[in-house]
Design a protein around this motif. Sequence first.
Motif, PDB file in Angstrom:
ATOM      1  N   LEU A 119      -6.112  -5.434 -16.802  1.00 46.75           N
ATOM      2  CA  LEU A 119      -4.392  -6.140 -17.291  1.00 46.75           C
ATOM      3  C   LEU A 119      -3.584  -6.334 -18.650  1.00 46.75           C
ATOM      4  O   LEU A 119      -2.774  -6.634 -18.089  1.00 46.75           O
ATOM      5  CB  LEU A 119      -5.097  -8.278 -16.843  1.00 46.75           C
ATOM      6  N   GLY A 120      -4.704  -6.680 -19.663  1.00 53.70           N
ATOM      7  CA  GLY A 120      -4.037  -6.296 -20.628  1.00 53.70           C
ATOM      8  C   GLY A 120      -2.951  -5.339 -20.639  1.00 53.70           C
ATOM      9  O   GLY A 120      -2.220  -4.680 -21.435  1.00 53.70           O
ATOM     10  N   GLY A 121      -3.784  -3.851 -20.531  1.00 55.43           N
ATOM     11  CA  GLY A 121      -3.102  -2.597 -19.893  1.00 55.43           C
ATOM     12  C   GLY A 121      -1.862  -2.726 -19.115  1.00 55.43           C
ATOM     13  O   GLY A 121      -0.386  -1.614 -20.232  1.00 55.43           O
ATOM     14  N   LEU A 134       4.003 -10.732 -27.441  1.00 56.50           N
ATOM     15  CA  LEU A 134       4.182 -10.219 -27.893  1.00 56.50           C
ATOM     16  C   LEU A 134       5.375  -9.202 -28.602  1.00 56.50           C
ATOM     17  O   LEU A 134       5.295  -8.155 -28.985  1.00 56.50           O
ATOM     18  CB  LEU A 134       4.283  -9.304 -26.475  1.00 56.50           C
ATOM     19  N   PHE A 135       6.028  -9.908 -29.416  1.00 57.99           N
ATOM     20  CA  PHE A 135       7.572  -9.772 -29.674  1.00 57.99           C
ATOM     21  C   PHE A 135       7.295 -10.352 -31.286  1.00 57.99           C
ATOM     22  O   PHE A 135       8.790  -9.857 -32.091  1.00 57.99           O
ATOM     23  CB  PHE A 135       8.602 -10.299 -29.190  1.00 57.99           C
ATOM     24  N   ASP A 136       6.463 -10.829 -32.200  1.00 57.15           N
ATOM     25  CA  ASP A 136       6.003 -10.966 -33.071  1.00 57.15           C
ATOM     26  C   ASP A 136       5.041  -9.957 -33.419  1.00 57.15           C
ATOM     27  O   ASP A 136       3.881  -9.855 -33.203  1.00 57.15           O
ATOM     28  CB  ASP A 136       5.612 -12.287 -32.728  1.00 57.15           C
ATOM     29  N   TYR A 154      -3.363  -6.462 -30.363  1.00 57.10           N
ATOM     30  CA  TYR A 154      -3.558  -5.177 -30.173  1.00 57.10           C
ATOM     31  C   TYR A 154      -5.572  -4.689 -30.568  1.00 57.10           C
ATOM     32  O   TYR A 154      -6.168  -4.183 -29.814  1.00 57.10           O
ATOM     33  CB  TYR A 154      -3.206  -4.568 -30.363  1.00 57.10           C
ATOM     34  N   LEU A 155      -5.314  -5.846 -31.681  1.00 56.14           N
ATOM     35  CA  LEU A 155      -6.765  -5.371 -31.973  1.00 56.14           C
ATOM     36  C   LEU A 155      -8.058  -6.467 -30.716  1.00 56.14           C
ATOM     37  O   LEU A 155      -8.916  -5.552 -30.507  1.00 56.14           O
ATOM     38  CB  LEU A 155      -7.309  -6.199 -33.394  1.00 56.14           C
ATOM     39  N   LEU A 190      -5.319   2.170 -30.328  1.00 58.93           N
ATOM     40  CA  LEU A 190      -5.532   1.106 -30.570  1.00 58.93           C
ATOM     41  C   LEU A 190      -5.213   0.100 -31.183  1.00 58.93           C
ATOM     42  O   LEU A 190      -3.685  -0.099 -32.290  1.00 58.93           O
ATOM     43  CB  LEU A 190      -6.341   0.192 -29.265  1.00 58.93           C
ATOM     44  N   VAL A 191      -5.736   0.469 -32.263  1.00 59.34           N
ATOM     45  CA  VAL A 191      -5.603   0.069 -33.815  1.00 59.34           C
ATOM     46  C   VAL A 191      -4.585   0.802 -34.516  1.00 59.34           C
ATOM     47  O   VAL A 191      -3.736   0.131 -35.011  1.00 59.34           O
ATOM     48  CB  VAL A 191      -7.258  -0.274 -35.070  1.00 59.34           C
ATOM     49  N   GLY A 192      -4.883   2.526 -34.614  1.00 58.85           N
ATOM     50  CA  GLY A 192      -3.767   3.226 -34.893  1.00 58.85           C
ATOM     51  C   GLY A 192      -1.831   2.567 -34.485  1.00 58.85           C
ATOM     52  O   GLY A 192      -1.067   2.415 -35.224  1.00 58.85           O
TER      53      GLY A 192
END
Length: 202
Positions: free
Chosen positions: A94-96, A120-122, A130-131, A152-154
């Motif tokens: 769901l997050g993806g 998601l805009f902050d 993402y972490l 994802l971290v990158g």
Amino acid sequence: MSEEPSWLTPETGGAAPAPAAPDTFAINNGRSDSAGESTRNAAVDANDSELPGVILTMRLANMGVSVALITCSVLLMMSFPSISNWVLAVYATLGGLLICCLETQLKFLRVMIAVNFGFLFDPLWRFLYYLLMASVCWAYNTLFGKIVGGCLVGVACYNTFVLFRYPSYRKIREKIAEEEDKRIEARISKEVQKQAVGRLTG
């Protein structure tokens, strides 16, 4: 000896004062301020000209990691893991999908996400999100999951850099999205007109 009349004596106190020298420091300071302002404006214009390419790269990176996240999670669910890992896989899927929907730039999805998932805009909250997704992938304890978690971290670091480096990112992104909406609407109207003409002539 008679004293000279007062109108013949030279007046020493009535001399006009010498003109004051111009304040060279104030002039130089004003020139330096205007030069600094023009330099800042030029830097802002250069940043704005770079933004479309940066936005495209950021969108492709986010789409790539979101597809990888969904694929990794679906593969884990298909392997019949433990209940805890299965729940994590559903959550990550769901997050993806949320990231994928955000990057598609469709108008109705963009508005809904902006209203309900404004974090998601902050820069900071997006980085933490993402972490969180990366930690979920790492918890799968699979090679693919760890690779996706590292990606994802990158991408999280790159997103944070872009959002802080380009303050006008959201404004330019919305402008590009509106242009894409207009192109889509124009293409749909053309297709509708073609179908209408085909029905009339057919």
